[in-house]
Design an enzyme around this catalytic site. Structure first.
Site, PDB file in Angstrom:
ATOM      1  N   LYS A   1       0.896  -1.154   0.000  1.00 61.90           N
ATOM      2  CA  LYS A   1       0.000   0.000   0.000  1.00 61.90           C
ATOM      3  C   LYS A   1       0.933   1.202   0.000  1.00 61.90           C
ATOM      4  CE  LYS A   1      -4.075   1.910   2.281  1.00 61.90           C
ATOM      5  NZ  LYS A   1      -4.795   2.351   1.091  1.00 61.90           N
TER       6      LYS A   1
HETATM    7  N1  PMP Z   1      -7.471  -1.383  -3.141  1.00 61.94           N
HETATM    8  C1  PMP Z   1      -6.920  -0.168  -2.980  1.00 61.94           C
HETATM    9  C2  PMP Z   1      -6.171   0.444  -4.122  1.00 61.94           C
HETATM   10  C3  PMP Z   1      -7.054   0.508  -1.752  1.00 61.94           C
HETATM   11  O1  PMP Z   1      -6.507   1.718  -1.595  1.00 61.94           O
HETATM   12  C4  PMP Z   1      -7.769  -0.102  -0.705  1.00 61.94           C
HETATM   13  C5  PMP Z   1      -7.921   0.630   0.602  1.00 61.94           C
HETATM   14  N2  PMP Z   1      -6.827   0.371   1.440  1.00 61.94           N
HETATM   15  C6  PMP Z   1      -8.333  -1.362  -0.917  1.00 61.94           C
HETATM   16  C7  PMP Z   1      -8.162  -1.976  -2.143  1.00 61.94           C
HETATM   17  C8  PMP Z   1      -9.098  -2.058   0.174  1.00 61.94           C
HETATM   18  O2  PMP Z   1      -8.238  -2.427   1.204  1.00 61.94           O
HETATM   19  P1  PMP Z   1      -8.755  -2.529   2.731  1.00 61.94           P
HETATM   20  O3  PMP Z   1     -10.015  -3.325   2.698  1.00 61.94           O
HETATM   21  O4  PMP Z   1      -7.654  -3.240   3.416  1.00 61.94           O
HETATM   22  O5  PMP Z   1      -8.977  -1.153   3.200  1.00 61.94           O
END
Ligand code: PMP
Length: 294
Positions: free
Chosen positions: A158
């Site tokens: 991320k």
């Molecule tokens: N894809 C992207 C590109 C994101 O930024 C996020 C948010 N973090 C997610 C998927 C979903 O991840 P999560 O459920 O862990 O927040």
């Protein structure tokens, strides 16, 4: 909207072990992360004072840092403590929590071998990401930008750099009056939205793209678990965009988005059906129940 700026608020932000007054939480212009995207972050949500899947988020932050070739200068336990301290200091109960780690300013070029790693944590009250889409369904564009090949970028991190195409795609969608964009991947398969994973429903079966070149979101994993617990079949597979025509329901999952129904993607329409509405409610109950998934 100057009064809404995130840099001009009351409160406290944690940086490198210190609580800093909100307006003084600054970095220098010559920060490697600002020029070369050497930055990883987390988006987390606290419900009634407890951050949902807090430890998983901290572990992902550390893993994202490793994908970018650096170590967090803080343990997972200390990070957990610091996040709670930020919540307490700002008297927050229902909040969005942003943890971020970045390379500092000792070296200013592509190489950053000697740069100090910094960590910051901010938290603030935050309403629903997609506004009334929870009830009506979000309206999505189909992005022109595609999720890159895992050989092109560490796609499991991320990391700030991966959001360049998300911002471009989201801005293009917003110019059309839509709330987000569905992105395809480098092969042309359906991938995800700009900050949420995507799911489809057909004949009572849930279909979702294999997360082989994008984040396997913590909310995505939670949603799959909730669906399976309810006896609903979930197929993780490659999905072609022309399959959208045959899907009946669609929804997004993400820490910010939670579970958000989708009503439209490009020319394709979906109903906000019972399966999606039930999952919205199940997720809502879970995050407030203080149960941590295994
Ligand atoms: N894809 C992207 C590109 C994101 O930024 C996020 C948010 N973090 C997610 C998927 C979903 O991840 P999560 O459920 O862990 O927040």
């Amino acid at each position: 909207m100057a009064d809404m700026s995130y840099s001009d608020r009351d409160g406290w932000i944690w940086i490198d072990g210190e609580m800093v007054p909100w307006r003084d939480a600054k970095v220098h212009l010559l920060t490697h992360a600002l020029h070369y995207a050497s930055c990883v972050f987390e988006g987390e949500r606290a419900y009634e004072g407890k951050i949902f899947e807090s430890r998983k988020h901290s572990e992902r932050l550390a893993a994202s840092a490793n994908h970018l070739g650096f170590e967090l200068p803080i343990s997972i336990d200390a990070l957990e403590e610091a996040k709670l301290a930020v919540m307490r200091k700002n008297e927050l109960h229902n909040a969005y929590v942003r943890a971020v780690a970045w390379r500092g300013s000792e070296m200013m070029g592509v190489s950053a071998q000697n740069n100090t790693i910094h960590v910051g944590i901010a938290a603030w009250e935050w309403a629903s990401y997609y506004g009334d889409a929870k009830l009506k369904g979000a309206q999505l564009d189909i992005a022109e930008w595609r999720r890159p090949d895992p050989l092109t970028i560490p796609c499991k991190a991320k990391a700030a750099g991966l959001y360049m195409i998300c911002t471009l795609s989201k801005h293009a969608a917003e110019r059309k009056g839509l709330s987000d964009a569905m992105m395809l991947d480098y092969r042309g398969y359906v991938a995800e939205a700009t900050s949420a994973n995507i799911f489809f429903v057909k004949d009572g079966v849930v279909h979702t793209p294999l997360p082989d070149c994008f984040l396997n979101g913590i909310t995505r994993q939670t949603a799959i678990r909730l669906l399976k617990e309810r006896g609903i079949e979930v197929q993780e597979r490659h999905i072609m965009p022309d399959e959208l025509e045959g899907f009946e329901q669609c929804f997004l999952t993400g820490t910010a988005a939670e579970v958000t129904p989708v009503a439209k993607i490009g020319e394709y329409s979906f109903e906000v059906g019972a399966l999606v509405r039930d999952l919205v409610q199940a997720y809502d109950e879970l995050v407030r129940s203080h149960v941590t998934a295994d």
